[in-house]
Motif scaffolding. Structure first.
Motif, PDB file in Angstrom:
ATOM      1  N   THR A  21       0.813  -1.230   0.000  1.00 37.19           N
ATOM      2  CA  THR A  21       0.000   0.000   0.000  1.00 37.19           C
ATOM      3  C   THR A  21       0.838   1.268   0.000  1.00 37.19           C
ATOM      4  O   THR A  21       0.377   2.319  -0.443  1.00 37.19           O
ATOM      5  N   ASP A  22       2.070   1.186   0.493  1.00 37.34           N
ATOM      6  CA  ASP A  22       2.960   2.349   0.532  1.00 37.34           C
ATOM      7  C   ASP A  22       3.968   2.219  -0.601  1.00 37.34           C
ATOM      8  O   ASP A  22       4.892   1.412  -0.542  1.00 37.34           O
ATOM      9  N   THR A  23       3.782   3.002  -1.628  1.00 31.91           N
ATOM     10  CA  THR A  23       4.617   2.870  -2.822  1.00 31.91           C
ATOM     11  C   THR A  23       5.785   3.852  -2.846  1.00 31.91           C
ATOM     12  O   THR A  23       6.462   3.991  -3.869  1.00 31.91           O
ATOM     13  N   ASN A  24       6.025   4.548  -1.746  1.00 29.22           N
ATOM     14  CA  ASN A  24       7.168   5.461  -1.689  1.00 29.22           C
ATOM     15  C   ASN A  24       8.467   4.683  -1.888  1.00 29.22           C
ATOM     16  O   ASN A  24       8.572   3.505  -1.531  1.00 29.22           O
ATOM     17  N   SER A  25       9.444   5.342  -2.430  1.00 25.58           N
ATOM     18  CA  SER A  25      10.713   4.685  -2.741  1.00 25.58           C
ATOM     19  C   SER A  25      11.692   4.687  -1.577  1.00 25.58           C
ATOM     20  O   SER A  25      12.801   4.175  -1.702  1.00 25.58           O
ATOM     21  N   ASP A  26      11.293   5.303  -0.464  1.00 26.62           N
ATOM     22  CA  ASP A  26      12.129   5.242   0.728  1.00 26.62           C
ATOM     23  C   ASP A  26      11.232   4.978   1.939  1.00 26.62           C
ATOM     24  O   ASP A  26      10.017   4.849   1.809  1.00 26.62           O
ATOM     25  N   GLY A  27      11.830   4.856   3.108  1.00 28.21           N
ATOM     26  CA  GLY A  27      11.053   4.575   4.303  1.00 28.21           C
ATOM     27  C   GLY A  27      11.013   3.086   4.625  1.00 28.21           C
ATOM     28  O   GLY A  27      11.616   2.250   3.947  1.00 28.21           O
ATOM     29  N   ARG A  28      10.274   2.757   5.663  1.00 31.09           N
ATOM     30  CA  ARG A  28      10.241   1.389   6.179  1.00 31.09           C
ATOM     31  C   ARG A  28       9.640   0.407   5.192  1.00 31.09           C
ATOM     32  O   ARG A  28      10.104  -0.726   5.061  1.00 31.09           O
ATOM     33  N   ALA A  29       8.576   0.800   4.506  1.00 28.96           N
ATOM     34  CA  ALA A  29       7.935  -0.109   3.551  1.00 28.96           C
ATOM     35  C   ALA A  29       8.886  -0.450   2.408  1.00 28.96           C
ATOM     36  O   ALA A  29       8.994  -1.609   1.998  1.00 28.96           O
ATOM     37  N   ALA A  30       9.579   0.555   1.903  1.00 27.77           N
ATOM     38  CA  ALA A  30      10.532   0.314   0.830  1.00 27.77           C
ATOM     39  C   ALA A  30      11.669  -0.583   1.312  1.00 27.77           C
ATOM     40  O   ALA A  30      12.130  -1.475   0.577  1.00 27.77           O
ATOM     41  N   ALA A  31      12.098  -0.363   2.543  1.00 30.86           N
ATOM     42  CA  ALA A  31      13.159  -1.194   3.104  1.00 30.86           C
ATOM     43  C   ALA A  31      12.708  -2.639   3.233  1.00 30.86           C
ATOM     44  O   ALA A  31      13.474  -3.576   2.941  1.00 30.86           O
ATOM     45  N   MET A  32      11.449  -2.836   3.634  1.00 30.98           N
ATOM     46  CA  MET A  32      10.959  -4.205   3.783  1.00 30.98           C
ATOM     47  C   MET A  32      10.760  -4.873   2.427  1.00 30.98           C
ATOM     48  O   MET A  32      11.035  -6.069   2.275  1.00 30.98           O
ATOM     49  N   ARG A  33      10.307  -4.121   1.443  1.00 23.39           N
ATOM     50  CA  ARG A  33      10.196  -4.697   0.105  1.00 23.39           C
ATOM     51  C   ARG A  33      11.565  -5.143  -0.403  1.00 23.39           C
ATOM     52  O   ARG A  33      11.706  -6.224  -0.984  1.00 23.39           O
ATOM     53  N   ALA A  34      12.553  -4.313  -0.160  1.00 23.70           N
ATOM     54  CA  ALA A  34      13.909  -4.663  -0.595  1.00 23.70           C
ATOM     55  C   ALA A  34      14.401  -5.903   0.129  1.00 23.70           C
ATOM     56  O   ALA A  34      15.046  -6.779  -0.472  1.00 23.70           O
ATOM     57  N   PHE A  35      14.087  -5.988   1.416  1.00 25.60           N
ATOM     58  CA  PHE A  35      14.502  -7.170   2.178  1.00 25.60           C
ATOM     59  C   PHE A  35      13.807  -8.419   1.646  1.00 25.60           C
ATOM     60  O   PHE A  35      14.442  -9.474   1.468  1.00 25.60           O
ATOM     61  N   ASN A  36      12.520  -8.330   1.393  1.00 28.93           N
ATOM     62  CA  ASN A  36      11.784  -9.496   0.897  1.00 28.93           C
ATOM     63  C   ASN A  36      12.327  -9.963  -0.455  1.00 28.93           C
ATOM     64  O   ASN A  36      12.401 -11.178  -0.717  1.00 28.93           O
ATOM     65  N   GLU A  37      12.724  -9.019  -1.301  1.00 26.04           N
ATOM     66  CA  GLU A  37      13.326  -9.396  -2.580  1.00 26.04           C
ATOM     67  C   GLU A  37      14.688 -10.041  -2.363  1.00 26.04           C
ATOM     68  O   GLU A  37      15.057 -10.989  -3.070  1.00 26.04           O
TER      69      GLU A  37
END
Length: 223
Positions: A180-196
């Protein structure tokens, strides 16, 4: 078509789940309740109640004796794992808060497992990098700390984990903000990067589960 079989988790259904899991022992119950009372604003940092029995189950499942935990808070997850360890098992618990972990120390002592917990108050990355790395030795690790540093913690843990050992990462759905949070920085972006990162890491085989706020289980292979 992507279709979920997950039912809406109503309060009634959540209560049913807890009733059909192994019950928390009195010290675990007291610790959960005290944390929500004493640290009401931060109680969301505590591992979900159903994850306590899950962590105990995983410790027994892999026959863990050497555990590393990154992010301890008031010690519920630590206690859950320590109770499942054999007497000669040990957990290295990493945190930076004396205040929060003091609550955990009391609970571990009350439960009779304080001698199984090696609490290290310092930046977790410093603690991890100082651990032995001549050969893989970690049986199980639990990652539940600052999300931006998950990839750094992951690298230190994976290369020290024995083949067949287990890595458990919490909050990998981050309340749904990974989509839901499509920003390229912040916690959500960090977690997406971790999951990848986990998905493409050839040293492990991993699954991301919709347990609590998302739990990733990764088994270290021989790669």
């Amino acid at each position: 078509m992507t279709e979920s079989k997950n039912p809406p988790l109503t309060p009634e259904l959540y209560a049913y789940v807890l009733e059909h899991n192994p019950p928390l022992d009195p010290v675990q119950r007291e610790l959960v309740d005290f944390t929500h009372t004493r640290f009401a604003d931060d109680a969301g940092l505590q591992t979900a109640q159903e994850q306590g029995p899950l962590l105990s189950f995983l410790v027994r499942l892999v026959g863990a004796r050497r555990i590393v935990e990154v992010g301890t808070f008031t010690g519920f997850s630590t206690l859950s794992m320590a109770l499942a360890l054999p007497e000669d098992g040990r957990i290295i618990a990493c945190d930076i808060s004396e205040e929060w972990t003091a609550v955990g120390r009391e609970a571990w002592a009350k439960a009779g497992v304080a001698d199984r917990v090696d609490l290290r108050i310092a930046p977790a990355l410093d603690t991890l990098r100082a651990l032995p790395d001549d050969e893989p030795w970690i049986d199980l690790s639990f990652l539940d700390a600052d999300k931006e540093n998950y990839p750094l913690y992951w690298e230190e843990l994976v290369r020290r984990t024995r083949p067949g050992g287990l890595l458990v990462a919490d909050n990998t759905l981050l309340h749904g903000s990974v989509v839901t949070d499509t920003n390229s920085d912040g916690r959500a972006a960090a977690m997406r990067a971790f999951n990848e990162l986990v998905l493409t890491d050839e040293r492990v085989e991993a699954v991301l589960l919709t347990v609590a706020d998302g739990v990733t289980l990764a088994r270290r292979t021989g790669a």
